[in-house]
Design a protein around this motif. Sequence first.
Motif, PDB file in Angstrom:
ATOM      1  N   ILE A  82      12.020   0.759   6.086  1.00  0.00           N
ATOM      2  CA  ILE A  82      12.246  -0.523   5.477  1.00  0.00           C
ATOM      3  C   ILE A  82      11.049  -1.365   4.869  1.00  0.00           C
ATOM      4  CG2 ILE A  82      12.028  -2.802   6.977  1.00  0.00           C
ATOM      5  CD1 ILE A  82      13.571  -1.374   9.128  1.00  0.00           C
ATOM      6  N   LEU A  83       9.726  -0.730   5.085  1.00  0.00           N
ATOM      7  CA  LEU A  83       8.781  -1.051   4.158  1.00  0.00           C
ATOM      8  C   LEU A  83       8.977  -0.696   2.759  1.00  0.00           C
ATOM      9  CD1 LEU A  83       5.683  -2.014   4.339  1.00  0.00           C
ATOM     10  CD2 LEU A  83       5.088   0.092   4.587  1.00  0.00           C
ATOM     11  N   ALA A  84       9.451   0.348   2.562  1.00  0.00           N
ATOM     12  CA  ALA A  84       9.503   0.891   0.995  1.00  0.00           C
ATOM     13  C   ALA A  84      10.855  -0.306   0.452  1.00  0.00           C
ATOM     14  CB  ALA A  84      10.027   2.094   0.972  1.00  0.00           C
ATOM     15  N   ASP A  85      11.665  -0.678   1.186  1.00  0.00           N
ATOM     16  CA  ASP A  85      12.855  -1.228   0.781  1.00  0.00           C
ATOM     17  C   ASP A  85      12.348  -2.696   0.534  1.00  0.00           C
ATOM     18  OD1 ASP A  85      15.556  -2.153   0.090  1.00  0.00           O
ATOM     19  OD2 ASP A  85      15.622  -2.705   2.116  1.00  0.00           O
ATOM     20  N   CYS A  86      11.505  -3.305   1.377  1.00  0.00           N
ATOM     21  CA  CYS A  86      10.962  -4.671   1.379  1.00  0.00           C
ATOM     22  C   CYS A  86       9.774  -4.927   0.379  1.00  0.00           C
ATOM     23  CB  CYS A  86      11.062  -5.523   2.720  1.00  0.00           C
ATOM     24  SG  CYS A  86      12.120  -5.477   3.618  1.00  0.00           S
ATOM     25  N   ARG A  87       8.804  -4.014   0.770  1.00  0.00           N
ATOM     26  CA  ARG A  87       7.402  -4.164  -0.120  1.00  0.00           C
ATOM     27  C   ARG A  87       7.291  -3.129  -1.179  1.00  0.00           C
ATOM     28  NH1 ARG A  87       8.580  -8.149   2.331  1.00  0.00           N
ATOM     29  NH2 ARG A  87       7.575  -9.207   3.989  1.00  0.00           N
ATOM     30  N   GLY A  88       8.085  -2.288  -1.312  1.00  0.00           N
ATOM     31  CA  GLY A  88       7.838  -1.224  -2.469  1.00  0.00           C
ATOM     32  C   GLY A  88       7.880  -1.923  -3.727  1.00  0.00           C
ATOM     33  N   ARG A  89       8.325  -2.911  -3.984  1.00  0.00           N
ATOM     34  CA  ARG A  89       8.269  -3.403  -5.523  1.00  0.00           C
ATOM     35  C   ARG A  89       6.981  -3.922  -5.851  1.00  0.00           C
ATOM     36  NH1 ARG A  89      11.523  -6.289  -2.636  1.00  0.00           N
ATOM     37  NH2 ARG A  89      10.950  -8.286  -1.926  1.00  0.00           N
ATOM     38  N   ASP A  90       6.297  -4.334  -4.435  1.00  0.00           N
ATOM     39  CA  ASP A  90       4.911  -5.126  -4.565  1.00  0.00           C
ATOM     40  C   ASP A  90       3.693  -3.816  -4.833  1.00  0.00           C
ATOM     41  OD1 ASP A  90       5.836  -7.298  -4.123  1.00  0.00           O
ATOM     42  OD2 ASP A  90       5.598  -7.116  -1.700  1.00  0.00           O
ATOM     43  N   ILE A  91       4.156  -2.648  -4.476  1.00  0.00           N
ATOM     44  CA  ILE A  91       3.093  -1.689  -4.394  1.00  0.00           C
ATOM     45  C   ILE A  91       3.382  -0.872  -5.941  1.00  0.00           C
ATOM     46  CG2 ILE A  91       2.592   0.687  -3.322  1.00  0.00           C
ATOM     47  CD1 ILE A  91       3.948  -0.324  -0.836  1.00  0.00           C
ATOM     48  N   PRO A  92       2.455  -0.633  -6.383  1.00  0.00           N
ATOM     49  CA  PRO A  92       2.012  -0.237  -7.876  1.00  0.00           C
ATOM     50  C   PRO A  92       2.295   1.191  -7.857  1.00  0.00           C
ATOM     51  CG  PRO A  92       0.090  -0.843  -7.249  1.00  0.00           C
ATOM     52  CD  PRO A  92       0.898  -0.983  -6.302  1.00  0.00           C
ATOM     53  N   SER A  93       3.453   1.812  -7.657  1.00  0.00           N
ATOM     54  CA  SER A  93       3.669   3.080  -7.446  1.00  0.00           C
ATOM     55  C   SER A  93       3.361   3.958  -8.397  1.00  0.00           C
ATOM     56  CB  SER A  93       5.179   3.558  -6.938  1.00  0.00           C
ATOM     57  OG  SER A  93       6.118   3.224  -8.050  1.00  0.00           O
ATOM     58  N   ALA A  94       3.435   3.635  -9.818  1.00  0.00           N
ATOM     59  CA  ALA A  94       3.044   4.394 -11.165  1.00  0.00           C
ATOM     60  C   ALA A  94       1.611   4.447 -10.912  1.00  0.00           C
ATOM     61  CB  ALA A  94       3.444   3.447 -12.345  1.00  0.00           C
ATOM     62  N   GLU A  95       0.818   3.919 -10.238  1.00  0.00           N
ATOM     63  CA  GLU A  95      -0.594   4.058 -10.376  1.00  0.00           C
ATOM     64  C   GLU A  95      -1.030   4.963  -8.935  1.00  0.00           C
ATOM     65  OE1 GLU A  95      -2.510   0.320 -10.757  1.00  0.00           O
ATOM     66  OE2 GLU A  95      -1.285  -0.362 -12.178  1.00  0.00           O
ATOM     67  N   ILE A  96      -0.220   5.016  -8.152  1.00  0.00           N
ATOM     68  CA  ILE A  96      -0.500   5.875  -6.909  1.00  0.00           C
ATOM     69  C   ILE A  96      -0.318   7.309  -7.234  1.00  0.00           C
ATOM     70  CG2 ILE A  96      -0.012   6.148  -4.491  1.00  0.00           C
ATOM     71  CD1 ILE A  96       0.693   3.341  -4.504  1.00  0.00           C
ATOM     72  N   ASP A  97      -1.090   8.167  -6.921  1.00  0.00           N
ATOM     73  CA  ASP A  97      -1.124   9.565  -6.817  1.00  0.00           C
ATOM     74  C   ASP A  97      -0.677  10.330  -5.779  1.00  0.00           C
ATOM     75  OD1 ASP A  97      -2.328   9.847  -9.377  1.00  0.00           O
ATOM     76  OD2 ASP A  97      -4.230   9.344  -8.654  1.00  0.00           O
ATOM     77  N   ILE A  98      -1.112   9.823  -4.464  1.00  0.00           N
ATOM     78  CA  ILE A  98      -0.695  10.508  -3.368  1.00  0.00           C
ATOM     79  C   ILE A  98      -0.641   9.447  -2.003  1.00  0.00           C
ATOM     80  CG2 ILE A  98      -1.447  12.922  -3.501  1.00  0.00           C
ATOM     81  CD1 ILE A  98      -3.849  12.255  -1.939  1.00  0.00           C
ATOM     82  N   VAL A  99       0.207   9.601  -1.166  1.00  0.00           N
ATOM     83  CA  VAL A  99       0.544   8.867   0.160  1.00  0.00           C
ATOM     84  C   VAL A  99      -0.123   9.582   1.349  1.00  0.00           C
ATOM     85  CG1 VAL A  99       2.015   7.527   1.653  1.00  0.00           C
ATOM     86  CG2 VAL A  99       2.358   7.767  -0.790  1.00  0.00           C
ATOM     87  N   VAL A 100      -1.159   8.973   2.002  1.00  0.00           N
ATOM     88  CA  VAL A 100      -1.812   9.876   2.841  1.00  0.00           C
ATOM     89  C   VAL A 100      -1.892   8.894   4.173  1.00  0.00           C
ATOM     90  CG1 VAL A 100      -4.101  10.471   3.558  1.00  0.00           C
ATOM     91  CG2 VAL A 100      -3.360  10.978   1.312  1.00  0.00           C
ATOM     92  N   PRO A 101      -1.454   9.410   5.293  1.00  0.00           N
ATOM     93  CA  PRO A 101      -1.476   8.654   6.634  1.00  0.00           C
ATOM     94  C   PRO A 101      -2.651   8.728   7.321  1.00  0.00           C
ATOM     95  CG  PRO A 101      -0.576  10.829   6.916  1.00  0.00           C
ATOM     96  CD  PRO A 101      -0.844  10.906   5.536  1.00  0.00           C
ATOM     97  N   VAL A 102      -3.020   7.814   7.826  1.00  0.00           N
ATOM     98  CA  VAL A 102      -4.314   7.891   8.891  1.00  0.00           C
ATOM     99  C   VAL A 102      -4.148   8.812  10.150  1.00  0.00           C
ATOM    100  CG1 VAL A 102      -5.737   6.488  10.415  1.00  0.00           C
ATOM    101  CG2 VAL A 102      -4.966   5.600   8.360  1.00  0.00           C
ATOM    102  N   PRO A 103      -4.826   9.591  10.333  1.00  0.00           N
ATOM    103  CA  PRO A 103      -4.720  10.917  11.331  1.00  0.00           C
ATOM    104  C   PRO A 103      -4.908  10.278  12.783  1.00  0.00           C
ATOM    105  CG  PRO A 103      -6.464  11.361  10.175  1.00  0.00           C
ATOM    106  CD  PRO A 103      -5.998  10.125   9.568  1.00  0.00           C
ATOM    107  N   LEU A 104      -4.284  10.760  13.747  1.00  0.00           N
ATOM    108  CA  LEU A 104      -4.278  10.651  15.144  1.00  0.00           C
ATOM    109  C   LEU A 104      -5.602  11.485  15.508  1.00  0.00           C
ATOM    110  CD1 LEU A 104      -0.843   9.898  16.728  1.00  0.00           C
ATOM    111  CD2 LEU A 104      -2.626   8.373  16.257  1.00  0.00           C
ATOM    112  N   HIS A 105      -6.177  11.412  16.452  1.00  0.00           N
ATOM    113  CA  HIS A 105      -7.134  12.412  17.260  1.00  0.00           C
ATOM    114  C   HIS A 105      -6.036  13.643  17.958  1.00  0.00           C
ATOM    115  CE1 HIS A 105      -9.476  14.045  20.611  1.00  0.00           C
ATOM    116  NE2 HIS A 105     -10.312  13.932  19.778  1.00  0.00           N
TER     117      HIS A 105
END
Length: 179
Positions: A82-105
Motif C-alpha cells: 500500500i505504501l508503494a502504491d500510494c506514496r511510491g511516486r513521491d519516492i525518487p526510486s531512481a536515486e535510491i540504491d538500497i532499501v534497508v529496514p530498521v532492525p529489531l533487537h
Amino acid sequence: RHGLCAPCYDEVTADPHERCPWCAQTIGPHTHTTSGCPHCRNLSLGFERAYRLGVYAGKLREAVLRMKSPVGEALAEMMGRILADCRGRDIPSAEIDIVVPVPLHWYRRWTRGYNQAAAVARQLARQLKLPFAGSVLRRVRSSPQHLQPSREARRRNVQGAFFVRRSAKIANRTVLLVD
C-alpha cells in the motif's frame, strides 16, 4: 485494494494534511518549508527526507500496532504494498540504491517472530523494483518502546542502539530506511 475494504483503504491512505517535505511532520497550509518546518528547521536530522503513509491516527495507527504483534506479518507486507502504491511516486526510486529496514533487537524479533519494518521494506522494495538489504544494520542494544513524550527523549532512547555492519557496502549509496 491490497486486501482492504474500500473504507479502510481510504482511511489508512488518506493524508489530507500538509506535511513537511523534510521530516514529514504535519504542518499548517501556509508554513514556509524551504529549510524545513518549525519542527525540524534547526535540527541535524541525519537524513535528507522523510515519507509517510499518513497521520498516525485511526485505522493507520491500528494497523501499525497490529503489525507489531506475532500475527501481523501479512498485514505488514500488505502495508508495504500500500505504501508503494500510494506514496511510491513521491519516492525518487531512481536515486535510491538500497532499501534497508530498521532492525529489531534479537529478543523482540524472537518474541514477535519477525521484524515488521523488514516486512514493509521488502514489499516496498519489490514494488519499487529496488534492492532490499535486510542485514545492513544491526541493533546492538534493546531500547524501550517509544513512549517518551518529546522528540529529544525519543532520540536519546535509540542513540547508540544501531550500527552498520562491517560487511555492508553502503558508502556513497543512497539508502531508503524503513521504520
